[in-house]
Scaffold this active site. Structure first.
Site, PDB file in Angstrom:
ATOM      1  N   ASN A  20      -2.892  12.932  -3.198  1.00 31.82           N
ATOM      2  CA  ASN A  20      -3.972  13.405  -4.068  1.00 31.82           C
ATOM      3  C   ASN A  20      -4.465  14.793  -3.653  1.00 31.82           C
ATOM      4  OD1 ASN A  20      -4.318  11.425  -6.061  1.00 31.82           O
ATOM      5  ND2 ASN A  20      -5.551  10.128  -4.717  1.00 31.82           N
ATOM      6  N   HIS A  46      -5.295  14.769  -8.439  1.00 29.88           N
ATOM      7  CA  HIS A  46      -5.480  13.372  -8.834  1.00 29.88           C
ATOM      8  C   HIS A  46      -4.645  12.992 -10.057  1.00 29.88           C
ATOM      9  CE1 HIS A  46      -8.634  12.177  -5.994  1.00 29.88           C
ATOM     10  NE2 HIS A  46      -9.046  13.435  -6.063  1.00 29.88           N
ATOM     11  N   ASP A  98       0.851  -1.189   0.000  1.00 34.16           N
ATOM     12  CA  ASP A  98       0.000   0.000   0.000  1.00 34.16           C
ATOM     13  C   ASP A  98       0.891   1.244   0.000  1.00 34.16           C
ATOM     14  OD1 ASP A  98      -2.991   0.967   0.753  1.00 34.16           O
ATOM     15  OD2 ASP A  98      -1.541   2.203   1.826  1.00 34.16           O
ATOM     16  N   ASP A 121      -2.421   9.725 -10.095  1.00 38.62           N
ATOM     17  CA  ASP A 121      -2.455   8.703 -11.143  1.00 38.62           C
ATOM     18  C   ASP A 121      -1.052   8.439 -11.685  1.00 38.62           C
ATOM     19  OD1 ASP A 121      -5.165   8.480 -10.870  1.00 38.62           O
ATOM     20  OD2 ASP A 121      -5.661   9.576 -12.702  1.00 38.62           O
ATOM     21  N   GLU A 176      -4.799   2.345  -3.983  1.00 32.36           N
ATOM     22  CA  GLU A 176      -3.334   2.405  -3.959  1.00 32.36           C
ATOM     23  C   GLU A 176      -2.707   1.097  -3.490  1.00 32.36           C
ATOM     24  OE1 GLU A 176      -4.728   4.320  -0.010  1.00 32.36           O
ATOM     25  OE2 GLU A 176      -5.455   4.034  -2.055  1.00 32.36           O
TER      26      GLU A 176
END
Length: 292
Positions: A167, A172, A159, A176, A202
């Protein structure tokens, strides 16, 4: 004077395609003669899913196609239970355990189309890694293989730490980018028969077969180090991220440990890694053989 144009007939191949959730979209061309269906090693159409025996039934292609169900195994054709030989026509469905197959005649374009649909069904759209659905199917197959061969298997659950903050701070689009760049970095750590998937958000998962606990731990530590040292640079933003990893190593001999147990325990260790400060590895070894 030219004769009438004759349209070339497409060459088709009798096939069955999975139309149920487990294995959705997978196509199996049928050979002449016997095509054995089952969850075992020595099958032509391998279906390692719930309710399917090692040798469950046989599709026989001899001019036409028929299914021969073993007397003790449940097989349904178009929703009706069949026993013994049963002829099939194009469009018929065959149910074995949790899997439903459909009999089709495929040409090259059909196969390409279904291959593309299959990729959409099993790949994550952002990272192009395998998705959670495919990973769960693969985990069942790998677990079954390791039980038969008494081979070790490790499941790593990873993770990205504080991803929501990434973010929120950078947007975002940057988040990404981090996911895609990390997926690229993780791929470089894979061997040919390792498996990597984006499990959701994630989270990423690995399957590593036939390695010692020490080697698996070194791999997890290298992944943490790779992430920690890498500078993520996108649209004028530069930052670093860390990851947490929990893993379960299993020797393949403890037959009571299921595929679901592997996933659950690796997830538990991931939670422990994050609770203990993040940017760390937490192992959960079961069935380790003492050399002392």
């Amino acid at each position: 004077m030219k004769g009438p144009l004759v349209k070339d007939e497409k060459q088709t191949t009798p096939s069955v395609v999975i139309i149920s959730e487990d294995g959705l979209g997978e196509v199996f061309p049928l050979s002449e003669g016997n095509n054995v269906l089952g969850s075992g090693d020595h099958t032509d159409i391998n279906l390692p899913y719930r309710g399917i025996d090692p040798v469950h039934a046989t599709l026989v292609r001899e001019g036409d196609l028929r299914i021969e169900a073993n007397s003790h195994n449940l097989v349904l054709v178009n929703g009706q239970v069949v026993s013994g030989p049963h002829s099939l026509t194009v469009g018929d469905t065959v149910e074995l355990g949790v899997v439903t197959l459909k009999y089709r005649e495929f040409d090259d374009e059909d196969e390409q189309y279904h291959a593309a649909l299959r990729q959409l069904a099993i790949r994550d759209g952002l990272t192009n890694l395998f998705n959670a659905r495919y990973f769960r199917d693969a985990l069942l197959k790998e677990h079954e293989f390791c039980v038969r061969k008494s081979a070790s298997l490790a499941l790593l659950f990873m993770d990205i730490d504080h991803f929501k903050q990434i973010n929120d701070r950078f947007g975002h689009a940057f988040g990404d980018f981090v996911l895609k760049e990390l997926a690229r970095m993780l791929t470089t750590r894979l061997r040919g028969y390792d498996l990597l998937a984006r499990y959701g958000g994630e989270e990423f998962v690995f399957l590593v077969r036939e390695e010692t606990p020490e080697t698996v731990h070194e791999l997890a530590e290298r992944i943490c180090s790779d992430a920690r040292q890498h500078v993520f640079h996108f649209a004028g933003v530069r930052t670093r991220v860390t990851v947490s990893i929990g893993y379960q190593w299993w020797n393949g001999i403890d037959r009571d440990l299921t595929a679901e147990d592997l996933l659950r325990r690796a997830d538990q260790q991931l939670y422990r890694a994050k609770s203990n400060g993040r940017d760390r590895v937490e192992p959960y070894e079961v069935g380790a053989v003492s050399t002392g």
